[in-house]
Design a protein around this motif. Sequence first.
Motif, PDB file in Angstrom:
ATOM      1  N   LEU A   8     -79.268  35.932  34.348  1.00 54.43           N
ATOM      2  CA  LEU A   8     -78.569  36.787  35.427  1.00 54.43           C
ATOM      3  C   LEU A   8     -76.948  36.613  35.183  1.00 54.43           C
ATOM      4  CD1 LEU A   8     -81.396  35.625  37.604  1.00 54.43           C
ATOM      5  CD2 LEU A   8     -80.175  37.943  37.641  1.00 54.43           C
ATOM      6  N   PHE A   9     -76.320  37.687  34.726  1.00 56.11           N
ATOM      7  CA  PHE A   9     -75.001  37.680  34.846  1.00 56.11           C
ATOM      8  C   PHE A   9     -73.703  37.873  35.270  1.00 56.11           C
ATOM      9  CE2 PHE A   9     -77.173  37.363  30.693  1.00 56.11           C
ATOM     10  CZ  PHE A   9     -75.933  36.970  29.177  1.00 56.11           C
ATOM     11  N   ASP A  10     -73.286  37.148  35.739  1.00 61.97           N
ATOM     12  CA  ASP A  10     -72.203  37.667  36.423  1.00 61.97           C
ATOM     13  C   ASP A  10     -70.881  39.139  35.666  1.00 61.97           C
ATOM     14  OD1 ASP A  10     -69.918  38.529  38.635  1.00 61.97           O
ATOM     15  OD2 ASP A  10     -68.806  36.912  37.221  1.00 61.97           O
ATOM     16  N   MET A  11     -70.106  39.729  36.050  1.00 66.11           N
ATOM     17  CA  MET A  11     -70.112  40.606  35.360  1.00 66.11           C
ATOM     18  C   MET A  11     -68.316  40.089  34.684  1.00 66.11           C
ATOM     19  SD  MET A  11     -68.709  44.919  35.209  1.00 66.11           S
ATOM     20  CE  MET A  11     -68.030  44.864  36.867  1.00 66.11           C
ATOM     21  N   LYS A 107     -86.067  38.407  22.272  1.00 65.63           N
ATOM     22  CA  LYS A 107     -86.477  36.539  22.137  1.00 65.63           C
ATOM     23  C   LYS A 107     -87.839  37.463  23.797  1.00 65.63           C
ATOM     24  CE  LYS A 107     -84.791  33.194  20.150  1.00 65.63           C
ATOM     25  NZ  LYS A 107     -84.762  33.455  19.180  1.00 65.63           N
ATOM     26  N   GLY A 108     -87.869  38.424  24.531  1.00 66.59           N
ATOM     27  CA  GLY A 108     -88.396  38.934  25.618  1.00 66.59           C
ATOM     28  C   GLY A 108     -87.613  38.210  27.133  1.00 66.59           C
ATOM     29  N   ILE A 109     -86.621  37.585  26.847  1.00 64.78           N
ATOM     30  CA  ILE A 109     -86.198  37.299  28.339  1.00 64.78           C
ATOM     31  C   ILE A 109     -85.287  38.550  29.251  1.00 64.78           C
ATOM     32  CG2 ILE A 109     -84.320  35.582  29.684  1.00 64.78           C
ATOM     33  CD1 ILE A 109     -86.474  34.519  27.247  1.00 64.78           C
ATOM     34  N   GLY A 110     -86.048  38.265  30.349  1.00 61.67           N
ATOM     35  CA  GLY A 110     -85.433  39.330  31.287  1.00 61.67           C
ATOM     36  C   GLY A 110     -83.537  39.182  31.262  1.00 61.67           C
ATOM     37  N   ILE A 158     -86.434  42.089  40.540  1.00 66.13           N
ATOM     38  CA  ILE A 158     -86.432  42.870  39.533  1.00 66.13           C
ATOM     39  C   ILE A 158     -86.899  42.789  38.328  1.00 66.13           C
ATOM     40  CG2 ILE A 158     -84.597  44.716  38.240  1.00 66.13           C
ATOM     41  CD1 ILE A 158     -82.843  44.562  40.624  1.00 66.13           C
ATOM     42  N   LEU A 159     -86.358  41.581  37.603  1.00 59.34           N
ATOM     43  CA  LEU A 159     -87.401  41.175  36.743  1.00 59.34           C
ATOM     44  C   LEU A 159     -88.208  40.888  37.185  1.00 59.34           C
ATOM     45  CD1 LEU A 159     -84.314  38.802  35.166  1.00 59.34           C
ATOM     46  CD2 LEU A 159     -85.171  41.336  34.228  1.00 59.34           C
ATOM     47  N   ASN A 165     -86.667  29.524  37.113  1.00 60.29           N
ATOM     48  CA  ASN A 165     -87.411  30.288  35.962  1.00 60.29           C
ATOM     49  C   ASN A 165     -85.931  30.739  35.110  1.00 60.29           C
ATOM     50  OD1 ASN A 165     -90.822  30.545  36.135  1.00 60.29           O
ATOM     51  ND2 ASN A 165     -89.570  29.152  34.975  1.00 60.29           N
ATOM     52  N   CYS A 166     -85.167  30.771  36.078  1.00 62.00           N
ATOM     53  CA  CYS A 166     -83.621  32.271  35.094  1.00 62.00           C
ATOM     54  C   CYS A 166     -82.597  30.882  35.432  1.00 62.00           C
ATOM     55  CB  CYS A 166     -83.282  33.613  36.378  1.00 62.00           C
ATOM     56  SG  CYS A 166     -84.421  34.583  36.933  1.00 62.00           S
ATOM     57  N   VAL A 167     -81.436  31.311  34.565  1.00 61.42           N
ATOM     58  CA  VAL A 167     -80.331  30.957  34.449  1.00 61.42           C
ATOM     59  C   VAL A 167     -78.929  32.118  34.707  1.00 61.42           C
ATOM     60  CG1 VAL A 167     -78.142  30.018  32.680  1.00 61.42           C
ATOM     61  CG2 VAL A 167     -80.961  29.637  32.344  1.00 61.42           C
ATOM     62  N   VAL A 168     -78.010  31.655  35.556  1.00 61.36           N
ATOM     63  CA  VAL A 168     -77.290  32.542  35.715  1.00 61.36           C
ATOM     64  C   VAL A 168     -76.092  32.328  35.210  1.00 61.36           C
ATOM     65  CG1 VAL A 168     -75.846  32.929  37.661  1.00 61.36           C
ATOM     66  CG2 VAL A 168     -78.021  33.175  38.343  1.00 61.36           C
TER      67      VAL A 168
END
Length: 221
Positions: A8-11, A107-110, A158-159, A165-168
């Motif tokens: 998950l990316f901050d903008m 790589k199929g990462i959301g 959403i993912l 399992n997620c990196v921010v």
Amino acid sequence: MYTIKGCLFDMDGVIVDTAKHHFTAWKALAEELSIPFTSKDNEALKGLGRLDSLEKILQLGNLELNSNTKLKLMENKNSLYLELVRSMSEEDILPGVCGLIEELKVKGIGVCLGSSSRNASIILKNIGLFNLFDGVVDGNHLTFSKPDPEVFIKGAKILELSPSNCVVFEDAVAGVEAAKSGGFFALGVGDHKELDNADAVVSDLSKMNFSKLLEIVNRND
Ligand code: BG6
Ligand code: MG
């Protein structure tokens, strides 16, 4: 071994450097109200929503205003901000961002956006990245602004992934706090000292790739 299934990316400050434009626009508003406002004051607004940012500026001037006046001020600030970001293009994407997101997709990462900004979609379209994201959560979808974790929790939903399992990716103290309290791995992008509440910090994404990311999250395991 930590499994990364989503990012998950901050903008603002991670994908594009818009802080200078926010500063110009807030500074114009502060000047109109005769409130002294420095670039250091602007740093403290990083990651906060529009209203929370305005409230902080009004506090600097010990000023209390009614909601209609605040709405009008935010509208004016945003019109100036939109003028400033209108000319942004793919050249304004920060180094390493495109390559990393493209590799994650292969790589199929959301990949999801998690931003406090209500202008996120416009900016992502201007810089040509909108279609790369599997989901976009921005200020228009939020009841609570960072440091509340709502933005990232919604992104993980959403993912269809668990936060664990997620990196921010975050450049703001408030955003790192949001990621941590939501149960995500918080990767700070920026200054080590400033972002010392993150699980790990990199100065920028210019040399980031998936294997490096795995190494970083597992170093902290
Ligand atoms: C965040 C920025 O991403 O979005 C803040 O770091 C900004 O500086 C906030 O105030 C809200 O942005 P906007 O575009 O909705 O006014
Ligand atoms: Mg940011």
